[in-house]
Write an enzyme that holds these catalytic residues in place. Structure first.
Site, short mmCIF file in Angstrom:
data_model
loop_
_atom_site.label_atom_id
_atom_site.label_comp_id
_atom_site.label_asym_id
_atom_site.label_seq_id
_atom_site.Cartn_x
_atom_site.Cartn_y
_atom_site.Cartn_z
CG ASP A 89 -1.96 -1.07 1.24
OD1 ASP A 89 -1.67 -2.18 0.73
OD2 ASP A 89 -3.07 -0.82 1.75
CE LYS A 151 -5.14 2.18 2.51
NZ LYS A 151 -4.02 1.47 3.15
CE LYS A 180 -6.82 -1.09 2.61
NZ LYS A 180 -5.48 -1.61 2.97
#
Length: 219
Positions: A89, A151, A180
């Site tokens: 991430d 995300k 996400k």
């Protein structure tokens, strides 16, 4: 809906101890979460604890500001994958995006994706600092660079996920990448709404409360 399989069980606090990380992994096994998401120094520990389970290990890169050099992010991502993380991430360089230096942002994402190969790359665009146009552009750049997810948030900015942002991001990426939602996902109703809106993963430290239909207080 098996909500647990959408959850990246997350602990990214600076004060997270060895004991805390062990507890995180044991909880992930017990509740059948999709993954744990941790800072890089704990990747090897998590991989060891979770080695005989289906729980993945995700690690953050360039966290939480995203303002370090591209080469530093690439090195960090590759090292963590080599240590056993299967998902990364990463935080984009928010200022470069806002300055309109799209080539820099896209190139950075691409280099990290190339460095980690078939492993999953999630691109944190930190929506709380962006206009809707900038959010759309960040998603487009992520698609161009072959990222697997976009995300919403680090959870360390001025705001987390919103329904509007998830809808906007899903509209841009369609079926070409996943979304996400992270930051402020603390109860089951909210979690299920994000999934309904198109999120395929949820970043939260309130996973247990979500599964047990209670209200959490964390990330």
């Amino acid at each position: 809906m098996e909500i647990s399989k959408y959850i990246d069980h997350t602990l990214l606090k600076a004060t997270a101890s060895d004991k805390d990380i062990t507890k995180l992994c044991e909880e992930a096994k017990k509740y059948n979460f999709y993954s744990v998401c941790v800072n890089g120094s704990y990747v090897e520990k998590c991989v060891d604890i979770l080695k005989d389970t289906e729980v993945k290990v995700a690690a953050v890169v360039g966290f939480p500001l995203g303002a370090m050099t591209t080469s530093a992010k690439v090195f960090e991502a590759k090292e963590l994958v080599d240590q056993g993380a299967s998902e990364i991430d990463m935080v984009i360089n928010v200022a470069r995006l806002k300055d309109g230096d799209y080539e820099y942002v896209e190139n950075e994402i691409r280099k990290i994706k190339e460095a980690i190969g078939e492993n999953v790359l999630k691109v944190i665009i930190e929506t709380c600092y962006l206009t809707d146009e900038e959010k759309e552009k960040a998603c487009e750049l992520s698609l161009n660079a072959k990222a697997d997810f976009v995300k919403t948030s680090t959870g360390f900015g001025t705001g987390g996920a919103t329904y509007e942002d998830v809808k906007l991001m899903k509209k841009v990426v369609g079926d070409n990448a996943k979304v996400k939602a992270s930051g402020g996902v603390r109860d089951r109703e909210t979690a299920e709404m994000y999934v309904t809106l198109g999120a395929e993963r949820l970043g939260t430290s309130s996973g247990i409360e979500i599964v047990e239909n209670k209200v959490g207080s964390g990330y």
